[in-house]
Design a protein around this motif. Sequence first.
Motif, short mmCIF file in Angstrom:
data_model
loop_
_atom_site.label_atom_id
_atom_site.label_comp_id
_atom_site.label_asym_id
_atom_site.label_seq_id
_atom_site.Cartn_x
_atom_site.Cartn_y
_atom_site.Cartn_z
N ASP A 114 -7.78 12.09 -27.35
CA ASP A 114 -8.54 10.84 -27.34
C ASP A 114 -7.73 9.61 -27.75
O ASP A 114 -7.64 8.63 -27.02
CB ASP A 114 -9.82 10.96 -28.19
CG ASP A 114 -9.59 11.52 -29.59
OD1 ASP A 114 -8.43 11.80 -29.94
OD2 ASP A 114 -10.58 11.67 -30.34
N ASP A 158 -14.14 10.64 -20.73
CA ASP A 158 -14.88 11.24 -21.84
C ASP A 158 -15.52 10.15 -22.69
O ASP A 158 -14.96 9.70 -23.69
CB ASP A 158 -13.92 12.09 -22.69
CG ASP A 158 -14.65 12.75 -23.85
OD1 ASP A 158 -15.85 12.47 -24.05
OD2 ASP A 158 -14.02 13.56 -24.56
N ARG A 167 -16.40 5.71 -34.98
CA ARG A 167 -16.41 6.55 -36.19
C ARG A 167 -15.08 6.43 -36.93
O ARG A 167 -15.04 6.29 -38.15
CB ARG A 167 -16.68 8.00 -35.78
CG ARG A 167 -16.64 8.98 -36.91
CD ARG A 167 -17.47 10.21 -36.55
NE ARG A 167 -16.97 10.97 -35.43
CZ ARG A 167 -16.05 11.94 -35.52
NH1 ARG A 167 -15.53 12.22 -36.69
NH2 ARG A 167 -15.66 12.60 -34.45
N TYR A 168 -13.98 6.47 -36.19
CA TYR A 168 -12.67 6.37 -36.85
C TYR A 168 -12.45 4.96 -37.41
O TYR A 168 -11.87 4.80 -38.48
CB TYR A 168 -11.54 6.75 -35.89
CG TYR A 168 -11.55 8.22 -35.53
CD1 TYR A 168 -11.61 9.20 -36.52
CD2 TYR A 168 -11.52 8.64 -34.20
CE1 TYR A 168 -11.63 10.55 -36.20
CE2 TYR A 168 -11.53 10.00 -33.87
CZ TYR A 168 -11.60 10.94 -34.88
OH TYR A 168 -11.63 12.27 -34.56
N ARG A 171 -14.47 5.10 -40.64
CA ARG A 171 -14.01 6.01 -41.69
C ARG A 171 -12.71 5.55 -42.32
O ARG A 171 -12.52 5.64 -43.53
CB ARG A 171 -13.83 7.42 -41.11
CG ARG A 171 -13.53 8.41 -42.23
CD ARG A 171 -13.03 9.73 -41.72
NE ARG A 171 -13.97 10.39 -40.83
CZ ARG A 171 -13.66 11.50 -40.17
NH1 ARG A 171 -12.48 12.04 -40.29
NH2 ARG A 171 -14.54 12.07 -39.36
N1 CTP Z 1 -10.37 15.48 -29.05
C1 CTP Z 1 -10.28 14.64 -27.94
N2 CTP Z 1 -11.39 14.14 -27.33
C2 CTP Z 1 -12.62 14.46 -27.80
C3 CTP Z 1 -12.77 15.31 -28.90
C4 CTP Z 1 -11.61 15.80 -29.51
O1 CTP Z 1 -9.17 14.35 -27.52
N3 CTP Z 1 -13.70 13.98 -27.19
C5 CTP Z 1 -9.16 16.02 -29.67
C6 CTP Z 1 -8.52 15.10 -30.68
O2 CTP Z 1 -7.14 15.25 -30.63
C7 CTP Z 1 -9.03 15.62 -32.00
C8 CTP Z 1 -9.11 17.11 -31.75
O3 CTP Z 1 -9.46 17.22 -30.35
O4 CTP Z 1 -8.14 15.31 -33.04
C9 CTP Z 1 -10.12 17.85 -32.59
O5 CTP Z 1 -11.40 17.27 -32.45
P1 CTP Z 1 -12.44 17.19 -33.64
O6 CTP Z 1 -12.45 18.47 -34.36
O7 CTP Z 1 -13.69 16.64 -33.08
O8 CTP Z 1 -11.87 16.05 -34.56
P2 CTP Z 1 -10.73 16.02 -35.66
O9 CTP Z 1 -9.63 15.19 -35.15
O10 CTP Z 1 -10.42 17.37 -36.18
O11 CTP Z 1 -11.26 15.15 -36.83
P3 CTP Z 1 -12.65 14.78 -37.38
O12 CTP Z 1 -13.58 15.95 -37.23
O13 CTP Z 1 -12.30 14.44 -38.75
O14 CTP Z 1 -13.06 13.64 -36.54
#
Ligand code: CTP
Length: 401
Positions: A114, A158, A167-168, A171
């Motif tokens: 993402d 997406d 959200r980011y 946060r």
């Molecule tokens: N990801 C993505 N697109 C999305 C969901 C996830 O590219 N729609 C990728 C991102 O690289 C993300 C990873 O998958 O870092 C893991 O997703 P997730 O577990 O949702 O987030 P985290 O990055 O682990 O962090 P957080 O839960 O703290 O947001």
Amino acid sequence: MNVAELPGMDRLLPALEGLAPAYLVGGAVRDLLLGADSVDLDVALEGDALAAAWELAERLGGLATTHERFGTATVRADDLVVDLAGTRRERYSAPGALPDVEPAPLLDDLARRDFTVNAMAVGLTGADLGVLHDPHGGNDDLKAGRVRVLHPRSFVDDPTRLLRAVRYETRFGFRMDPETERLAREAVGAGALGTVSGPRVRDELLDLLGETDAPSALARARELGIDRGLHPALDADPELAAAGALGAAETGADRRLAALAALVSRAPDELEPWLDTLALGRGDRMRVAAAARQGPSLVRALRADPPPSAVHALLRCEPAETLAVALAHGAPAAPIHRFLADLRDVHLEITGDDLVAEGVPESPAIGHALDETLRMKLDGRVSGREDELRTALQIARGHVE
Ligand code: CTP
């Protein structure tokens, strides 16, 4: 980077030896660079993740749970939990749909992600141990507090990423770079959010509502038109959601569900069908829908200063989320607090059997007598077992005659 110091690595790193090249990826690397002491162990392998999971489980004396369809696995050994996935490339056959996936090297795997700050990896094996792989400038963006997509179609492919970006931002106190924000507005304007399945929206929306500063995230979502993009009647009112979250803290409700219910409560007729598309679990769906409908209507009833028995009757069948939404809409706190602290635990000391033992024939009159006696007890007009029994008998007999 010193990944070897992370909790669990003393066991994981030796267990990975001889397997396919493995990397810590995604949010774990981001959080590590931001100074976290421990992170989720999200590991990507350039190879067969399922086979590696079985092998790792064996070596660690743990258990592997595999999700064949997604080519992912979780290995658990005591308190060590490792999520494994094969590095892969994704192709979006239709905007908003889940992508087609095929195995590919690490660089492809990072390029499908993402945001740049989530598109970094750290080697976990051989000479690559501790090496940061950052092909998209994620570390610079992390330092600059920038949320940046990797390519112009990212939000269209997406659209859940629109919620993730917000959200980011909230946060971490980051901001989308101007081009990413332009692309976000463009995607929202083109109706991108309408192409995503309800369950995917649900997961991201609940994550957003679970953020400590969810109201700021909602304010930003509103500014970008994300709320209306999800449903024309949805208004991401930050104050209402904040009040809902506050109400949740006072009532023991689920903060995320209470905030969602507060948002739905503005236009329940229009928003309930949308709520259904989110496919919450049955219990959660009922709690949110009940709270959205009943919460606001409780305000007036509670403002009329009803006696304790009436407060009890109004609230006893409602989930905590309804009380939270009622508070969010300005219901007086005192009767709600009294209900939670006291009234909801008031029960009679007698049962129907006691009335039968006194010769009252079994009939609905017994239930009525017990209900009526409870009401009197709640209002302080009956106290003690004897008094309860006498009152209930009078009512039951009066009713039977
Ligand atoms: N990801 C993505 N697109 C999305 C969901 C996830 O590219 N729609 C990728 C991102 O690289 C993300 C990873 O998958 O870092 C893991 O997703 P997730 O577990 O949702 O987030 P985290 O990055 O682990 O962090 P957080 O839960 O703290 O947001």
